[in-house]
Design an enzyme around this catalytic site. Structure first.
Site, short mmCIF file in Angstrom:
data_model
loop_
_atom_site.label_atom_id
_atom_site.label_comp_id
_atom_site.label_asym_id
_atom_site.label_seq_id
_atom_site.Cartn_x
_atom_site.Cartn_y
_atom_site.Cartn_z
N PRO A 226 0.83 -1.20 0.00
CA PRO A 226 0.00 0.00 0.00
C PRO A 226 0.87 1.25 0.00
O PRO A 226 1.90 1.30 0.66
CB PRO A 226 -0.79 -0.11 1.31
CG PRO A 226 -0.72 -1.55 1.69
CD PRO A 226 0.58 -2.05 1.17
N GLU A 227 0.44 2.24 -0.77
CA GLU A 227 1.15 3.50 -0.82
C GLU A 227 0.34 4.54 -0.05
O GLU A 227 -0.67 4.22 0.59
CB GLU A 227 1.37 3.90 -2.28
CG GLU A 227 2.20 2.87 -3.05
CD GLU A 227 2.45 3.25 -4.50
OE1 GLU A 227 2.46 4.46 -4.82
OE2 GLU A 227 2.65 2.33 -5.32
#
Length: 281
Positions: A2-3
């Site tokens: 996840p960013e």
């Protein structure tokens, strides 16, 4: 992994349920994930009041009144799930198995917040009162931080021969960016991901800063990108992947008006980079 947009989306989903809430019960179902969990995690969490729910880079932080801060990283498959009375909108995907519920928090209001992580690449740690954490100590500014200006980025890039994509992925330069959003930002800015960071002019760097912020803003509004495992705290998918202009589009026509090029895929530092050779220079 996840960013920034995915973690920020999760934070916003958890905010009304955790911030200001008291954790009546904490259940720890295994001693480790990617790394061992603090041995006193259950004791610290039980009875604690969450005074603030924050994000730093790709990490989620829950400040506990008088007890330090809980640091979370979702890893490749980690999810924060919210269930409880009055939350009829939540739908637990049958594929999200309860056997992967590793940390379960129940608030005084009867809401349950569960950290579910099938692959166990996520992590949970405690930052003691007044202490720092090695994962946070060397992070650069956030993309939305006023410090992240064209002048700052130009100074950070000065003299660097590494490709601009690699420079933007360096969390010491700017925190929270990952492969997807760097690729999208460089496409919008018309910059070749292979170009040396130190050889980009001031005007293009100024445009790049704006595009980074715009891409992240659009992704957060869409709930992030659901490529494999990401879900919002409500259980819903994110939808920014339907707005990709370049990422994962190898062999397809470039979507820039008047370009006519074809998206290419290369490998940089072990990661896929997608770009248009015709309009990214």
């Amino acid at each position: 992994m996840p960013e920034l947009p995915e973690v920020e989306t999760v934070r916003r989903g958890l905010l009304p349920h955790l911030e200001g809430a008291r954790i009546a019960r904490a259940q720890i179902n295994r001693p480790d994930l990617r790394w061992p969990l603090p041995v006193d995690l259950m004791q610290v969490l039980t009875g604690a009041t969450v005074t603030a729910l924050r994000r730093r880079s790709k990490y989620l932080l829950a400040d506990l009144e008088g007890r330090g801060t809980v640091l979370w990283h979702l890893g490749m498959s980690g999810r924060m799930l919210v269930e409880g009375a009055g939350l009829a909108g939540f739908h637990r995907d049958p594929g999200i198995h309860a056997r992967h519920d590793h940390v379960v928090l129940t608030t005084d209001a009867g809401t349950t917040v569960t950290f579910n992580d099938a692959r166990r690449f996520g992590m949970v740690d405690l930052i003691r009162e007044g202490a720092s954490h090695p994962l946070l100590d060397h992070l650069g500014p956030e993309p939305f931080d006023p410090v992240f200006t064209p002048a700052y980025l130009q100074a950070a890039f000065a003299g660097r021969r590494v490709p601009v994509k690699q420079a933007l992925l360096d969390q010491r330069i700017v925190a929270g960016l990952g492969n997807i959003y760097v690729s999208e930002s460089l496409w919008r800015a018309g910059i070749d991901p292979r170009r040396a960071a130190g050889r980009i002019g001031a005007a293009r760097i100024a445009a790049l800063v704006g595009h980074v912020r715009d891409v992240l803003t659009d992704a957060i509004a869409a709930g992030g990108s659901s490529l494999r495992d990401h879900r919002q705290a409500s259980g819903e998918l994110g939808y920014f992947q339907h707005s990709f202009r370049v990422y994962d589009r190898a062999g397809q026509p470039c979507l820039r008006d008047g370009c006519g090029g074809t998206i290419a895929r290369i490998v940089q530092s072990g990661r896929s980079s997608f770009y248009c050779p015709a309009c990214q220079r």
